[in-house]
Motif scaffolding. Structure first.
Motif, PDB file in Angstrom:
ATOM      1  N   GLY A  36       0.729  -1.241  -0.102  1.00 46.61           N
ATOM      2  CA  GLY A  36       0.003   0.011   0.000  1.00 46.61           C
ATOM      3  C   GLY A  36       0.802   1.158   0.028  1.00 46.61           C
ATOM      4  O   GLY A  36       0.358   2.476   0.169  1.00 46.61           O
ATOM      5  N   ALA A  37       2.162   1.256   0.013  1.00 49.88           N
ATOM      6  CA  ALA A  37       2.983   2.290  -0.173  1.00 49.88           C
ATOM      7  C   ALA A  37       2.760   3.188  -1.482  1.00 49.88           C
ATOM      8  O   ALA A  37       2.556   2.361  -2.418  1.00 49.88           O
ATOM      9  CB  ALA A  37       4.582   2.073   0.042  1.00 49.88           C
ATOM     10  N   VAL A  38       2.816   4.340  -1.510  1.00 50.27           N
ATOM     11  CA  VAL A  38       2.775   5.247  -2.725  1.00 50.27           C
ATOM     12  C   VAL A  38       4.442   5.319  -3.010  1.00 50.27           C
ATOM     13  O   VAL A  38       5.083   5.982  -2.359  1.00 50.27           O
ATOM     14  CB  VAL A  38       1.958   6.619  -2.337  1.00 50.27           C
ATOM     15  CG1 VAL A  38       2.257   7.465  -3.645  1.00 50.27           C
ATOM     16  CG2 VAL A  38       0.724   6.602  -1.888  1.00 50.27           C
ATOM     17  N   VAL A  39       4.609   4.817  -4.239  1.00 52.26           N
ATOM     18  CA  VAL A  39       5.997   4.579  -4.470  1.00 52.26           C
ATOM     19  C   VAL A  39       6.442   5.698  -5.703  1.00 52.26           C
ATOM     20  O   VAL A  39       5.598   5.743  -6.492  1.00 52.26           O
ATOM     21  CB  VAL A  39       6.734   3.518  -5.158  1.00 52.26           C
ATOM     22  CG1 VAL A  39       8.032   3.346  -5.637  1.00 52.26           C
ATOM     23  CG2 VAL A  39       6.407   2.349  -3.990  1.00 52.26           C
ATOM     24  N   VAL A  40       7.127   6.751  -5.199  1.00 48.40           N
ATOM     25  CA  VAL A  40       7.360   7.779  -6.329  1.00 48.40           C
ATOM     26  C   VAL A  40       8.768   7.365  -6.906  1.00 48.40           C
ATOM     27  O   VAL A  40       9.886   7.497  -6.289  1.00 48.40           O
ATOM     28  CB  VAL A  40       7.493   9.019  -5.578  1.00 48.40           C
ATOM     29  CG1 VAL A  40       8.193  10.122  -6.523  1.00 48.40           C
ATOM     30  CG2 VAL A  40       6.410   9.628  -4.887  1.00 48.40           C
ATOM     31  N   ASP A  41       8.931   7.001  -8.215  1.00 48.15           N
ATOM     32  CA  ASP A  41      10.180   6.346  -8.600  1.00 48.15           C
ATOM     33  C   ASP A  41      10.794   7.496  -9.486  1.00 48.15           C
ATOM     34  O   ASP A  41      10.416   7.832 -10.755  1.00 48.15           O
ATOM     35  CB  ASP A  41       9.476   5.154  -9.552  1.00 48.15           C
ATOM     36  CG  ASP A  41      10.425   4.422 -10.294  1.00 48.15           C
ATOM     37  OD1 ASP A  41      11.825   4.740 -10.340  1.00 48.15           O
ATOM     38  OD2 ASP A  41      10.164   3.479 -10.720  1.00 48.15           O
ATOM     39  N   ASP A 116      -2.628  10.349   4.719  1.00 54.45           N
ATOM     40  CA  ASP A 116      -2.157   9.131   5.401  1.00 54.45           C
ATOM     41  C   ASP A 116      -1.152   8.203   4.994  1.00 54.45           C
ATOM     42  O   ASP A 116      -0.991   7.199   5.443  1.00 54.45           O
ATOM     43  CB  ASP A 116      -3.272   8.590   6.215  1.00 54.45           C
ATOM     44  CG  ASP A 116      -4.165   7.907   5.275  1.00 54.45           C
ATOM     45  OD1 ASP A 116      -3.877   8.169   4.150  1.00 54.45           O
ATOM     46  OD2 ASP A 116      -5.285   7.151   5.350  1.00 54.45           O
ATOM     47  N   ALA A 117      -0.650   8.556   3.533  1.00 59.69           N
ATOM     48  CA  ALA A 117       0.085   7.586   2.853  1.00 59.69           C
ATOM     49  C   ALA A 117       1.478   7.433   3.360  1.00 59.69           C
ATOM     50  O   ALA A 117       2.089   8.421   4.067  1.00 59.69           O
ATOM     51  CB  ALA A 117       0.064   8.001   1.255  1.00 59.69           C
ATOM     52  N   ILE A 118       2.091   6.063   3.294  1.00 54.16           N
ATOM     53  CA  ILE A 118       3.429   6.041   3.357  1.00 54.16           C
ATOM     54  C   ILE A 118       4.263   6.318   2.118  1.00 54.16           C
ATOM     55  O   ILE A 118       3.871   5.682   1.229  1.00 54.16           O
ATOM     56  CB  ILE A 118       3.734   4.682   4.057  1.00 54.16           C
ATOM     57  CG1 ILE A 118       3.344   4.446   5.539  1.00 54.16           C
ATOM     58  CG2 ILE A 118       5.272   4.522   3.976  1.00 54.16           C
ATOM     59  CD1 ILE A 118       3.713   3.437   6.253  1.00 54.16           C
ATOM     60  N   VAL A 119       4.813   7.205   1.878  1.00 52.40           N
ATOM     61  CA  VAL A 119       5.328   7.620   0.403  1.00 52.40           C
ATOM     62  C   VAL A 119       6.863   7.262   0.623  1.00 52.40           C
ATOM     63  O   VAL A 119       7.759   7.461   1.279  1.00 52.40           O
ATOM     64  CB  VAL A 119       5.292   9.205   0.388  1.00 52.40           C
ATOM     65  CG1 VAL A 119       5.847   9.343  -1.041  1.00 52.40           C
ATOM     66  CG2 VAL A 119       3.942   9.678   0.387  1.00 52.40           C
ATOM     67  N   VAL A 120       7.063   6.470  -0.485  1.00 52.94           N
ATOM     68  CA  VAL A 120       8.522   5.843  -0.770  1.00 52.94           C
ATOM     69  C   VAL A 120       9.298   6.363  -1.760  1.00 52.94           C
ATOM     70  O   VAL A 120       8.590   6.443  -2.882  1.00 52.94           O
ATOM     71  CB  VAL A 120       8.486   4.542  -0.790  1.00 52.94           C
ATOM     72  CG1 VAL A 120       9.906   3.872  -0.874  1.00 52.94           C
ATOM     73  CG2 VAL A 120       8.072   3.628   0.608  1.00 52.94           C
ATOM     74  N   TYR A 121      10.064   7.514  -1.656  1.00 52.75           N
ATOM     75  CA  TYR A 121      10.740   8.019  -2.721  1.00 52.75           C
ATOM     76  C   TYR A 121      11.997   7.303  -3.136  1.00 52.75           C
ATOM     77  O   TYR A 121      12.808   7.225  -2.594  1.00 52.75           O
ATOM     78  CB  TYR A 121      11.119   9.613  -2.243  1.00 52.75           C
ATOM     79  CG  TYR A 121      11.767  10.308  -3.531  1.00 52.75           C
ATOM     80  CD1 TYR A 121      11.375  10.188  -4.616  1.00 52.75           C
ATOM     81  CD2 TYR A 121      12.664  11.278  -3.013  1.00 52.75           C
ATOM     82  CE1 TYR A 121      11.674  11.023  -5.483  1.00 52.75           C
ATOM     83  CE2 TYR A 121      12.920  12.265  -4.012  1.00 52.75           C
ATOM     84  CZ  TYR A 121      12.505  12.108  -5.249  1.00 52.75           C
ATOM     85  OH  TYR A 121      12.814  13.021  -6.441  1.00 52.75           O
ATOM     86  N   ASP A 122      11.657   6.700  -4.125  1.00 49.57           N
ATOM     87  CA  ASP A 122      12.733   5.642  -4.778  1.00 49.57           C
ATOM     88  C   ASP A 122      13.835   6.442  -5.825  1.00 49.57           C
ATOM     89  O   ASP A 122      13.684   6.674  -6.545  1.00 49.57           O
ATOM     90  CB  ASP A 122      11.963   4.707  -5.564  1.00 49.57           C
ATOM     91  CG  ASP A 122      12.786   3.544  -6.360  1.00 49.57           C
ATOM     92  OD1 ASP A 122      13.991   3.613  -6.238  1.00 49.57           O
ATOM     93  OD2 ASP A 122      12.323   2.471  -6.724  1.00 49.57           O
TER      94      ASP A 122
END
Length: 208
Positions: A36-41, A116-122
């Motif tokens: 469910g993470a929001v991944v910013v690639d 409320d997102a967990i944002v993962v900056y890849d």
């Protein structure tokens, strides 16, 4: 995963995800997204900002010449890679074009994520770009020889793989700024277990 700190407490937890070429960072990003993470690639964005018709591609061609274009007018990444990974000055010239465009688009995507997102900056070049103080850092790590073997199996000549690795931060530099370390020197099951543990650490819950 090994923890060297705590994730800051806010509604939208943001972590930086990085790892050297061949370490398996993309698989970790995929697993986090499945939870469910929001991944910013950043890599995907870097491709987007130099698509045909963009100001980014026009700037790259102006700097490196039409020889970096394929027959269809799109960027020939292999041709450009041979130039920039063999010459630090040329690589910096490319980064000066692409990095500001990627940063601007990344900021847009992060801002658009749910509160409320967990944002993962890849970000492959998180350490190289000095972003390690912006948020907690997850480092996907594997020994250099393991990474070289993986890249060779993907069809990248070993000498070219070494040049790309040399253009990035060292393992030691990445590990020095890690909040969490994912050891991807083993099999997929071992990797999946570590990513699950990371997700629990980020969310503070066993659900999701």
């Amino acid at each position: 995963p090994q923890s060297g700190g705590t994730v800051r407490e806010d509604a939208r937890v943001r972590v930086g995800l990085t790892g050297g070429i061949g370490a398996g960072k993309s698989e970790v990003a995929r697993l986090l997204a499945s939870y469910g993470a929001v991944v910013v690639d950043a890599d995907a964005i870097a491709r987007e900002v130099v698509e045909p018709g963009t100001p980014g591609l026009a700037a790259v061609v102006a700097e490196f010449g039409a020889g970096v274009l394929g027959p269809d007018g799109s960027l020939d990444r292999a041709a450009l890679g041979r130039i920039v990974f063999a010459d630090d000055e040329r690589r910096r010239a490319l980064e000066a074009i692409v990095h500001p465009l990627v940063a601007a688009r990344s900021a847009e995507l992060v801002a658009a994520a749910p509160g409320d997102a967990i944002v993962v900056y890849d970000v492959p070049l998180l350490v190289e770009n000095g972003l390690q103080d912006a948020y907690p850092v997850v480092v996907v790590d594997a020994p250099d020889e393991v990474r070289l073997d993986r890249l060779e199996r993907r069809g990248l000549p070993r000498d070219e793989a070494r040049a790309r690795m040399a253009a990035q931060a060292t393992r030691e530099q990445r590990l020095a700024v890690a909040t969490y370390v994912i050891d991807n020197s083993g099999d997929r099951d071992a990797l999946a277990a570590q990513v699950r543990a990371l997700w629990i650490a980020l969310t503070g819950t066993h659900s999701g």
